[in-house]
Design a protein around this motif. Structure first.
Motif, PDB file in Angstrom:
ATOM      1  N   SER A   1      23.398 -22.648  11.685  1.00  0.00           N
ATOM      2  CA  SER A   1      23.658 -23.743  10.759  1.00  0.00           C
ATOM      3  C   SER A   1      22.871 -23.565   9.478  1.00  0.00           C
ATOM      4  N   ALA A   2      23.327 -24.246   8.433  1.00  0.00           N
ATOM      5  CA  ALA A   2      22.602 -24.205   7.171  1.00  0.00           C
ATOM      6  C   ALA A   2      21.190 -24.730   7.351  1.00  0.00           C
ATOM      7  N   VAL A   3      21.068 -25.797   8.141  1.00  0.00           N
ATOM      8  CA  VAL A   3      19.765 -26.400   8.424  1.00  0.00           C
ATOM      9  C   VAL A   3      19.710 -26.793   9.894  1.00  0.00           C
ATOM     10  N   THR A   4      18.591 -26.527  10.532  1.00  0.00           N
ATOM     11  CA  THR A   4      18.327 -26.989  11.892  1.00  0.00           C
ATOM     12  C   THR A   4      16.973 -27.687  11.885  1.00  0.00           C
ATOM     13  N   THR A   5      16.892 -28.854  12.507  1.00  0.00           N
ATOM     14  CA  THR A   5      15.630 -29.591  12.520  1.00  0.00           C
ATOM     15  C   THR A   5      15.249 -29.967  13.945  1.00  0.00           C
ATOM     16  N   LEU A   6      13.950 -30.018  14.189  1.00  0.00           N
ATOM     17  CA  LEU A   6      13.421 -30.427  15.486  1.00  0.00           C
ATOM     18  C   LEU A   6      12.478 -31.596  15.318  1.00  0.00           C
TER      19      LEU A   6
END
Length: 256
Positions: free
Chosen positions: A100-105
């Protein structure tokens, strides 16, 4: 006080917060694609849907189930795999699940006053931070703008009555910073009271899946039970619409 959460978001949207508001209004959720997404993490298991629930419930759960939501340009998974003090070690795993363009946790744990957040952009780790009030476990990458007031002492760590001040503590609650990261990137946090502009994670639909051994063959009864459980939950939610939602357990040592 902080809420518990262990989630990863896959973001292919220039304005994920606005898209989430649209998703909530339209009640968009594709449980079949959510299952396919989660299966990429647990490829050696068979995932069977149990019930459609909400993200607040999923994030607070302490069980061996996996929760997933799929909304096209956005997707979320919540499970014990993301309960880590070193988010950077998940880089390859997350890239394999959904590039993905951005992945966040986000991972917050009230019982240990722990908070962690991380952000990957095009598969590369941009920022990772995890800490409890007295120990930083990981601090990689340059801080984002939203972090500045925390490091500057504008959100000081507070203590429950009768709890002594920890002289070596951070100048902020790490879970509060982690949730501010989630708010900055996705438009909400889990801990109440929510801000007027926050989405409520209890309004974001996800599916709860049970993990079975690889040789397990799903039955018609499995899917009928899923349908009935989801219908019952939907009816219960409608009946209680407008009443205060139950909150998760909170730690009494540090609070915000």
């Amino acid at each position: 006080m902080s809420a518990r959460a262990a989630t990863v978001w896959f973001i292919d949207s220039p304005d994920p917060a606005d898209d989430l508001r649209t998703i909530v209004r339209a009640q968009q959720h594709d449980h079949q694609h959510a299952q396919q997404l989660a299966t990429k993490i647990y490829g050696d298991s068979v995932l069977v849907p149990l019930v459609d629930t909400d993200l607040a419930t999923a994030a607070a759960a302490k069980d061996h189930h996996v929760y997933a939501g799929y909304y096209g340009s956005l997707a979320v998974i919540s499970c014990s795999l993301f309960e880590t003090a070193t988010p950077s070690t998940l880089t390859r795993t997350l890239a394999a699940v959904r590039p993905s363009a951005v992945t966040t946790l986000l991972y917050t744990e009230p019982e240990t006053s722990f908070g962690a957040f991380a952000r990957w952009e095009s598969g590369s780790l941009r920022r990772s931070f995890s800490a409890d009030p007295v120990t930083i476990h990981e601090d990689d990458g340059l801080p984002f703008t939203f972090e500045k007031p925390f490091w500057g002492g504008e959100y000081p760590l507070t203590y429950a009555e009768g709890v002594p001040n920890q002289g070596m503590a951070l100048p902020f609650h790490p879970a509060q910073l982690a949730e501010e990261a989630n708010r900055s990137w996705l438009g909400f946090r889990y801990t109440h009271p929510l801000a007027p502009t926050d989405l409520d994670p209890a309004d974001i639909t996800v599916t709860c899946f049970a993990l079975h051994p690889a040789e397990y063959e799903p039955t018609a009864a499995d899917f009928e039970n899923y349908r009935r459980a989801t219908a019952a939950r939907s009816a219960e939610r409608t009946a209680h619409e407008g009443t205060p939602r139950k909150r998760g357990r909170f730690r009494e040592y540090f609070g915000f």
